[in-house]
Design a protein around this motif. Sequence first.
Motif, PDB file in Angstrom:
ATOM      1  N   THR A  15       0.830  -1.205   0.000  1.00 36.12           N
ATOM      2  CA  THR A  15       0.000   0.000   0.000  1.00 36.12           C
ATOM      3  C   THR A  15       0.868   1.259   0.000  1.00 36.12           C
ATOM      4  OG1 THR A  15      -1.781   1.162   1.125  1.00 36.12           O
ATOM      5  CG2 THR A  15      -0.287  -0.066   2.512  1.00 36.12           C
ATOM      6  N   ARG A  45       2.417   1.675  -3.501  1.00 39.34           N
ATOM      7  CA  ARG A  45       1.450   2.187  -4.481  1.00 39.34           C
ATOM      8  C   ARG A  45       1.149   3.669  -4.239  1.00 39.34           C
ATOM      9  NH1 ARG A  45      -1.116  -3.126  -3.526  1.00 39.34           N
ATOM     10  NH2 ARG A  45      -2.423  -2.005  -2.045  1.00 39.34           N
ATOM     11  N   THR A  46       1.176   4.072  -2.983  1.00 36.89           N
ATOM     12  CA  THR A  46       0.984   5.497  -2.689  1.00 36.89           C
ATOM     13  C   THR A  46       2.135   6.318  -3.280  1.00 36.89           C
ATOM     14  OG1 THR A  46      -0.181   4.931  -0.672  1.00 36.89           O
ATOM     15  CG2 THR A  46       0.654   7.179  -0.836  1.00 36.89           C
ATOM     16  N   ARG A  66       1.777   6.693  -6.881  1.00 37.82           N
ATOM     17  CA  ARG A  66       0.761   7.704  -7.224  1.00 37.82           C
ATOM     18  C   ARG A  66       1.365   9.106  -7.160  1.00 37.82           C
ATOM     19  NH1 ARG A  66      -3.545   9.555  -3.464  1.00 37.82           N
ATOM     20  NH2 ARG A  66      -3.185   7.678  -2.235  1.00 37.82           N
ATOM     21  N   GLU A  90      -6.757  -6.783 -10.040  1.00 34.70           N
ATOM     22  CA  GLU A  90      -6.212  -5.516  -9.519  1.00 34.70           C
ATOM     23  C   GLU A  90      -4.837  -5.235 -10.115  1.00 34.70           C
ATOM     24  OE1 GLU A  90      -6.469  -6.232  -5.318  1.00 34.70           O
ATOM     25  OE2 GLU A  90      -8.650  -6.031  -5.321  1.00 34.70           O
ATOM     26  N   VAL A 147      -3.532  -1.972 -12.065  1.00 35.00           N
ATOM     27  CA  VAL A 147      -2.378  -1.187 -11.603  1.00 35.00           C
ATOM     28  C   VAL A 147      -1.277  -1.140 -12.663  1.00 35.00           C
ATOM     29  CG1 VAL A 147      -0.557  -1.072  -9.827  1.00 35.00           C
ATOM     30  CG2 VAL A 147      -2.909  -1.569  -9.159  1.00 35.00           C
ATOM     31  N   GLU A 181      -3.817   2.636  -7.617  1.00 38.16           N
ATOM     32  CA  GLU A 181      -4.325   1.575  -6.761  1.00 38.16           C
ATOM     33  C   GLU A 181      -5.655   1.102  -7.290  1.00 38.16           C
ATOM     34  OE1 GLU A 181      -3.691   1.002  -2.728  1.00 38.16           O
ATOM     35  OE2 GLU A 181      -3.298   3.128  -2.376  1.00 38.16           O
ATOM     36  N   LYS A 231      -8.936   0.811   4.190  1.00 29.97           N
ATOM     37  CA  LYS A 231      -7.797  -0.047   4.520  1.00 29.97           C
ATOM     38  C   LYS A 231      -7.673  -0.255   6.012  1.00 29.97           C
ATOM     39  CE  LYS A 231      -5.167   1.449   0.606  1.00 29.97           C
ATOM     40  NZ  LYS A 231      -4.278   2.533   0.235  1.00 29.97           N
TER      41      LYS A 231
END
Length: 649
Positions: A361, A364-365, A368, A535, A539, A546, A606
């Motif tokens: 997580t 992926r943040t 971004r 997913e 991605v 995400e 989450k």
Amino acid sequence: MAENPTIRELSHEDRSFDPPGEFAAQANATAKLYDQADADRLGFWADQAQRISWDTAFDDVLDWSDAPFAKWFTGGKLNAAYNCVDRHVEAGMGDRVAYYFEGEGGDTRTITYHDLLREVSKAANALIELGVKTGDRVAIYMPMLPETVFAMLACARIGAPHTVIFGGFSDKAIADRVRDCGVEVVITSDGGYRRGKTNALKATVDKALEDIPEVHTVLVVKRTGQEIDWHNDRDQWWHDVVDKQSETHEPEFFDAEHPLYIMYSSGTTGKPKGIMHTTGGYMVGVAYTHWAVFDIKPETDIYWTAADIGWVTGHSYIVYGPLANATTSVLYEGTPDTPHRGRWWEIVQKYGVTILYCAPTSIRTFMRWGRDIPAEYDLSSLRLLGSVGEPINPEAWMWYREHIGQNTCPIVDTWWQTENGHILISALPGVTATKPGAAMRALPGITADIYDEAGNSVEPGNGGYLVITEPWPGMLRTLWGDEERYKNTYWSQYPGVYFAGDGAKYDQDGDIWVLGRVDDVLNVSGHRMSTAEIESALVAHAMVAEAAVVGAQDETTGQAIEAFVILRESAKEHNHVVGMLRDHVRAAIGPIATPRSITVVSDLPKTRSGKIMRRLLKDLAEDREIGDTTTLADASVMDTIQQQVRAAR
Ligand code: 6R9
């Protein structure tokens, strides 16, 4: 269940990276470990147990006569805190740094092993003065502070099992855990720093304990100095009680099977499970895996598990594993974007972090936010990267390798659970090739397999249920106060075999890919598919950071795929995103995996460990009232998503 009981393989990932020669040449773990463990598994664990100091040597490695209730290292006596602290000081390493603490606001503290011994001894003496006895449970509800570690080790030192409650949980979550565990002493702080604001930990504890008079003491660490209510007959300041104590405390040695801690895991439904770990096997398991998987060189490495201590990952790889191995760690209080989005990379640069362990997580943040942010910092000290908590999407894995690992650091994708105590499936960084998205293979000493419904191993290329076929040292011993639930949850699907509740597949080489919780498996027109693979396809699109996929009831197909996506910053103004993404999934996987709907959202629900709570999105997709949200890291997120879904339809 559908006629096709195995999970269809959807992804076609054929990238593979051999361990770099330079890394392999210096690695702790070699291929020999697999041979040793295969030749004599229990003998192998007896050898690993020498990483720990025993006050009384154990007689037997494993007693499995009362399966599934295991006893490891029977007859052995040890003290977990002694193993984490005293023995390193006795060996002349007192001046080594145990933790570089970095507060969110930039305040720092350096805690040596000497400091740790003094602080833990004082805290142990304080707990004794407060009436805590061996076997009593103590709850810890704290931010990420050195005192959190002191408190855990003080409990361990006196044989009082701790139950750490994630600092983001609600008063209801605290009350449930305190009641279930029969806690009488709670350790907390006035508040903590989060995104530049203070959060009200003590006030939440006050609310939680309104109807629990059994808690006679709340010990409060002063962190923020914010206004708090004070209950004279119950509350005491940590500095008042702890600071005046003697700096020495003689550790007592406990049976290998003495409970060390209870960690509550929410499970998907029902009351949280109190997962109980004991001392000897757990300490052996964390010390061994931290050494083998993270290749730790305690004299030179600066190790950072960027996770919360309130998650099992923090217990095993911020506290017990690293300290057992006399490691120098970073302990960071705050969030990755405070005061700016480069904060993690600034920390890596500042301390010269060599090993970083975090959750998909987070990666992926960072994807971004864009590659330009880490590019501003010197990350050349890094030599090994780890991932934990969820299947890591191949694109996130590649991004991690390229933009954080400078295309050279091996990445270990480590699969394990609160129940497991320590890593069970992972590459060994100097030995095993790594593949983007694959956890690879069981560690030496661990026996994992993938079964079909009938309990047969599936062939390469097929999917099924992940199982552990023989007991391992750090395994949970029971669920607190509920032996039946322990047996039913983990040991009833296949007799004598641990059922992990995860779907997984073998690729053609026989390497393991974990596909996520079996409750999350989709069934579209009789085809069972994993949410993780769909997913990952999303991605892999350049505009998506995400994605979460759920199966919503559908009259014709049984279930239909609904997707929720967060776009990368660089993609925000793009029109027609939804149609493009639908085409993209169809092209990448096939028409069967085409989502019925794709909604662009700003956030996903989450847990504290970054796991997407798909059941909440499913409630939304099926137009039901949203279920229990008490274990969400941020409780407001479902409201926002609901609004975005309404606006999109
Ligand atoms: C350590 C931890 C356990 C569940 C587990 C699985 C998922 C964890 C993973 C992974 C794929 C990995 N999980 N690591 N899935 N690859 N490397 O996360 O414990 O919070 O108890 O969660 O997390 O679904 O069953 P816990």
